[in-house]
Scaffold this active site. Structure first.
Site, short mmCIF file in Angstrom:
data_model
loop_
_atom_site.label_atom_id
_atom_site.label_comp_id
_atom_site.label_asym_id
_atom_site.label_seq_id
_atom_site.Cartn_x
_atom_site.Cartn_y
_atom_site.Cartn_z
N GLU A 136 0.85 -1.19 0.00
CA GLU A 136 0.00 0.00 0.00
C GLU A 136 0.89 1.24 0.00
O GLU A 136 1.84 1.30 0.75
CB GLU A 136 -0.85 -0.05 1.29
CG GLU A 136 -1.80 1.06 1.45
CD GLU A 136 -2.72 1.16 0.26
OE1 GLU A 136 -3.46 0.21 -0.01
OE2 GLU A 136 -2.69 2.21 -0.42
N PHE A 137 0.58 2.20 -0.84
CA PHE A 137 1.42 3.41 -0.92
C PHE A 137 0.69 4.65 -0.45
O PHE A 137 1.08 5.76 -0.79
CB PHE A 137 1.90 3.60 -2.36
CG PHE A 137 2.62 2.41 -2.92
CD1 PHE A 137 3.93 2.13 -2.53
CD2 PHE A 137 1.98 1.54 -3.80
CE1 PHE A 137 4.59 1.02 -3.03
CE2 PHE A 137 2.65 0.42 -4.30
CZ PHE A 137 3.94 0.16 -3.92
N LEU A 138 -0.42 4.47 0.26
CA LEU A 138 -1.23 5.65 0.57
C LEU A 138 -0.52 6.64 1.49
O LEU A 138 0.27 6.27 2.35
CB LEU A 138 -2.59 5.26 1.16
CG LEU A 138 -2.73 4.60 2.52
CD1 LEU A 138 -2.64 5.61 3.64
CD2 LEU A 138 -4.06 3.90 2.57
N ARG A 139 -0.78 7.91 1.22
CA ARG A 139 -0.23 8.99 2.05
C ARG A 139 -1.30 9.45 3.03
O ARG A 139 -2.46 9.56 2.65
CB ARG A 139 0.13 10.20 1.18
CG ARG A 139 1.20 9.97 0.17
CD ARG A 139 1.13 11.04 -0.90
NE ARG A 139 -0.14 11.01 -1.64
CZ ARG A 139 -0.58 11.98 -2.43
NH1 ARG A 139 0.11 13.08 -2.58
NH2 ARG A 139 -1.73 11.87 -3.07
N ASN A 178 9.82 4.12 -0.22
CA ASN A 178 9.95 4.99 0.95
C ASN A 178 11.40 5.42 1.18
O ASN A 178 11.65 6.55 1.59
CB ASN A 178 9.37 4.31 2.19
CG ASN A 178 7.86 4.50 2.28
OD1 ASN A 178 7.27 5.21 1.46
ND2 ASN A 178 7.23 3.86 3.24
N ALA A 237 12.55 21.69 1.72
CA ALA A 237 13.51 21.63 2.83
C ALA A 237 12.85 22.13 4.11
O ALA A 237 11.94 22.96 4.07
CB ALA A 237 14.72 22.49 2.51
N GLY A 270 8.88 12.74 9.31
CA GLY A 270 8.50 11.97 10.50
C GLY A 270 7.35 11.07 10.11
O GLY A 270 7.22 10.69 8.95
N CYS A 275 5.72 6.01 8.97
CA CYS A 275 6.26 5.19 7.89
C CYS A 275 7.73 5.45 7.58
O CYS A 275 8.57 4.60 7.83
CB CYS A 275 5.43 5.37 6.62
SG CYS A 275 3.79 4.71 6.79
C1 UDX Z 1 4.68 8.04 3.23
C2 UDX Z 1 4.74 7.75 1.73
O1 UDX Z 1 4.65 8.98 1.00
C3 UDX Z 1 3.62 6.81 1.34
O2 UDX Z 1 3.68 6.51 -0.04
C4 UDX Z 1 3.71 5.55 2.18
O3 UDX Z 1 2.66 4.66 1.89
C5 UDX Z 1 3.70 5.88 3.66
O4 UDX Z 1 4.72 6.82 3.95
P1 UDX Z 1 3.19 9.62 4.77
O5 UDX Z 1 3.89 9.04 5.95
O6 UDX Z 1 1.71 9.82 4.81
O7 UDX Z 1 3.46 8.74 3.47
O8 UDX Z 1 3.83 11.06 4.54
P2 UDX Z 1 4.59 11.83 3.38
O9 UDX Z 1 3.67 12.70 2.66
O10 UDX Z 1 5.45 10.92 2.58
O11 UDX Z 1 5.53 12.76 4.27
C6 UDX Z 1 6.47 12.17 5.17
C7 UDX Z 1 7.21 13.23 5.94
O12 UDX Z 1 8.11 13.91 5.07
C8 UDX Z 1 6.35 14.31 6.59
O13 UDX Z 1 6.84 14.55 7.89
C9 UDX Z 1 6.55 15.52 5.71
O14 UDX Z 1 6.41 16.73 6.39
C10 UDX Z 1 8.00 15.31 5.23
N1 UDX Z 1 8.32 15.96 3.94
C11 UDX Z 1 7.66 15.55 2.81
C12 UDX Z 1 9.32 16.92 3.88
O15 UDX Z 1 9.93 17.27 4.89
N2 UDX Z 1 9.62 17.47 2.66
C13 UDX Z 1 8.98 17.11 1.52
O16 UDX Z 1 9.33 17.66 0.45
C14 UDX Z 1 7.97 16.12 1.59
#
Ligand code: UDX
Length: 437
Positions: free
Chosen positions: A150-153, A210, A254, A259, A262
Site C-alpha cells: 500500500e502506498f497511501l499517504r 519509501n 527543505a 517523520g 512510515c
Molecule cells: C509516506 C509515503 O509517501 C507513502 O507513499 C507511504 O505509503 C507511507 O509513507 P506519509 O507518511 O503519509 O506517506 O507522509 P509523506 O507525505 O510521505 O511525508 C512524510 C514526511 O516527510 C512528513 O513529515 C513531511 O512533512 C515530510 N516531507 C515531505 C518533507 O519534509 N519534505 C517534503 O518535500 C515532503
C-alpha cells in the site's frame, strides 16, 4: 458473483482499505482485536483524522455492504482477506515488529474457506510474505497468499486508495493474480499501471519507494545546510533543480525533515533487514539519510537559540503545528513535537497549537502546554516557530498577529510561509536553509 472481502486490522490502513473496497461495490467485513476501534467504526466514527474518510465510512455503512466485527469467525465465507495490521519499530532495535502480522495470519488461517486468497498489505521486511505463505499452507493447503503493498499517504488516504498511481501484486500463481484483477477491476479499467512481481520484489517495492522519498527529502535538507553555510537560498535551489524532469520538484521541500509512522521506521527496518541478508553495505547511505533528517531538528533548535541569546530558560515560544504533516492528526515521530519537547526541556515556556493533533499530542506529551487558537498560542511570545505547514498557518495575516506577540520573530521550519509578506508586516523572518539567518 461479487467477491466478499475481509480486512484484518482496522487502523489507519485497514479502516481506509475496508471503506474504499466497500465503495468499489464489494461486501466487506473489517475485523480487529480492539473492541473500541470496532465500536467506533461500526458507529460511523473514524478514531483518527483523515479528510473524506468519515463521510465515506458513513455512506458505506448505510449501503449495507460494510460491517465491522471482533469475531474472526465472521470472515469464514469471504473470498479475499487483506492483512492491514501495523508493523512498528521494535522497542530494542531498528527492525520491524512482526508480531501483529503473524498473529493475524494465525487467527485467520484456521477459519478461512478453501480457494480463498490472503493478501498482505502491511509493510514488512523482505522474506516475510514467503514465511507467512508457508505457515498458511501448513494449516490450509487449498488457499494462497499474495502481497499487495500500500502506498497511501496520510491526508490523501481515500484518494490514494481509490485512484492509486500504480498497483503492485506479488503472486505465486496466475489464479491469485486473476482474483486480484477482479478486486481491482475498476482501477484496471482506468488504465492504472499493474505491476506483477514475485513475493520478495513486491515487498521490496514498498520499502524502496519509501527509502527513495526519504533520500530526496534528506538530500534537499543537506543542500539546506550548505546554503546556510554559503549564504544561499535552498528554496530557490530546489525550484531550479526541480525543473529538470529527471529530478522533479516534489519532495524537495527543505525544512525540519520527515517523520510519521512510515518513513523513519521503514528506512530503519530496511537497514536491519539488509544486515540480516549480508547486504548492509548497499544501504549504508540510509544511515546518513536518517542522520541528516534528525540533524534538521537540531539545526532548528540552534536557530531558536541564536535568536534568544542561547539561554532558553523562561523564554516564551509559540509552536505552530504538532502533527508530523498537515491534514493529519498523527504525531508519531513528529519533528514538530520533538522540537517543542526539546525546547521545553531546555527551559522555554512552550505553547503548542495544531488544528487537529492536540488530543494525540497531549496524550503523548501531557507536560506540554497546548493552545486552542493561533491567537492564544502566540500571545506574548518572544519567538514563533512554524513547524507543520497547515493551510491555516499559510493564511495567517501577519499584520494581525504582530500586535499579540512580545517580539515579532518567526522561524519557518517548513519553508512554506510567504517571507516577503511577513517581512513587510514588520516581522523578523528566518527559515531553515535560507540566507540571512
Ligand atoms: C509516506 C509515503 O509517501 C507513502 O507513499 C507511504 O505509503 C507511507 O509513507 P506519509 O507518511 O503519509 O506517506 O507522509 P509523506 O507525505 O510521505 O511525508 C512524510 C514526511 O516527510 C512528513 O513529515 C513531511 O512533512 C515530510 N516531507 C515531505 C518533507 O519534509 N519534505 C517534503 O518535500 C515532503
Amino acid at each position: 458473483m461479487t467477491l466478499k472481502i475481509s480486512v484484518i486490522g482496522t487502523g489507519y490502513l485497514g479502516a481506509t482499505h475496508a471503506t474504499c473496497m466497500s465503495n468499489l461495490g464489494f461486501e466487506v467485513i473489517g475485523v480487529d482485536v480492539d473492541p473500541a476501534k470496532i465500536e467506533s467504526l461500526s458507529g460511523g466514527t473514524i478514531p483518527f483524522y483523515e479528510p473524506r474518510l468519515q463521510e465515506l465510512l458513513q455512506t458505506e455503512l448505510k449501503s449495507g455492504r460494510l460491517s465491522f466485527s471482533t469475531d474472526f469467525n465472521s470472515i469464514s465465507d469471504c473470498d479475499v482477506h487483506f492483512i492491514c495490521v501495523g508493523t512498528p519499530q521494535v522497542a530494542d532495535g531498528l527492525a520491524a515488529d512482526l508480531t501483529y502480522v503473524f498473529s493475524a495470519l494465525e487467527a485467520i488461517a484456521p477459519v478461512i474457506k478453501d480457494g480463498s486468497l490472503v493478501v498482505g498489505k502491511s509493510t514488512v521486511p523482505v522474506g516475510t510474505a514467503a514465511r507467512l505463505r508457508a505457515k498458511l499452507l501448513e494449516v490450509n493447503p487449498n488457499t494462497d497468499l499474495a502481497w499487495n503493498p500500500e502506498f497511501l499517504r496520510e491526508g490523501f488516504a481515500v484518494e490514494d486508495t481509490l485512484n492509486p498511481n500504480r498497483l503492485v501484486v506479488g503472486v505465486t500463481s496466475s489464479k491469485s493474480e486473476e482474483i486480484l484483477r477482479e478486486v481491482y477491476a475498476r482501477n484496471l479499467a482506468a488504465q492504472i499501471p499493474w505491476v506483477v512481481a514475485d513475493l520478495p520484489t513486491s515487498e521490496l517495492v514498498k520499502v524502496a519507494a519509501n527509502a527513495f522519498l526519504a533520500t530526496k527529502i534528506s538530500f534537499i535538507n543537506a543542500m539546506a545546510e550548505i546554503c546556510e553555510a554559503a549564504g544561499g537560498d535552498v528554496t530557490v535551489l530546489a525550484k531550479a533543480i526541480g525543473y529538470d524532469p529527471r529530478i522533479g520538484s516534489r519532495f524537495l521541500q527543505a525544512g525540519i525533515g520527515f517523520g510519521g509512522g512510515c518513513l523513519p521506521k521503514d528506512i530503519r527496518a530496511f537497514m536491519a533487514r539488509a544486515e540480516e541478508l549480508g547486504a548492509e553495505q548497499a544501504l549504508e547511505f540510509l544511515r546518513e539519510i536518517d542522520s541528516i533528517n534528525l540533524r534538521a531538528r537540531s539545526r532548528m533548535i540552534d536557530l531558536v537559540r541564536r535568536d534568544l541569546s542561547e539561554d532558553l530558560r523562561g523564554k516564551k515560544i509559540a509552536v505552530l503545528g504538532a502533527a508530523f504533516k498537515p491534514d493529519s492528526d498523527d504525531v508519531r515521530d513528529s519533528p514538530a513535537l520533538d522540537i517543542a519537547v526539546q525546547i521545553q526541556a531546555a527551559g522555554a515556556i512552550v505553547s503548542v497549537h495544531d488544528p487537529k493533533a492536540i488530543p494525540n499530542a497531549r496524550a503523548r506529551f501531557p507536560a506540554l502546554n497546548f493552545a486552542e487558537s493561533i491567537e492564544a498560542c502566540v500571545t506574548d511570545a518572544q519567538l514563533v516557530l512554524h513547524l507543520t505547514e497547515w493551510k491555516v498557518y499559510r493564511e495567517i495575516d501577519p499584520l494581525k498577529l504582530i500586535g499579540l506577540v512580545k517580539s515579532p520573530i518567526i522561524i519557518d521550519g517548513r519553508n512554506a510561509l510567504d517571507r516577503d509578506l511577513w517581512r513587510s508586516a514588520g516581522w523578523n523572518f528566518r527559515a531553515l536553509g535560507r540566507s540571512e539567518n
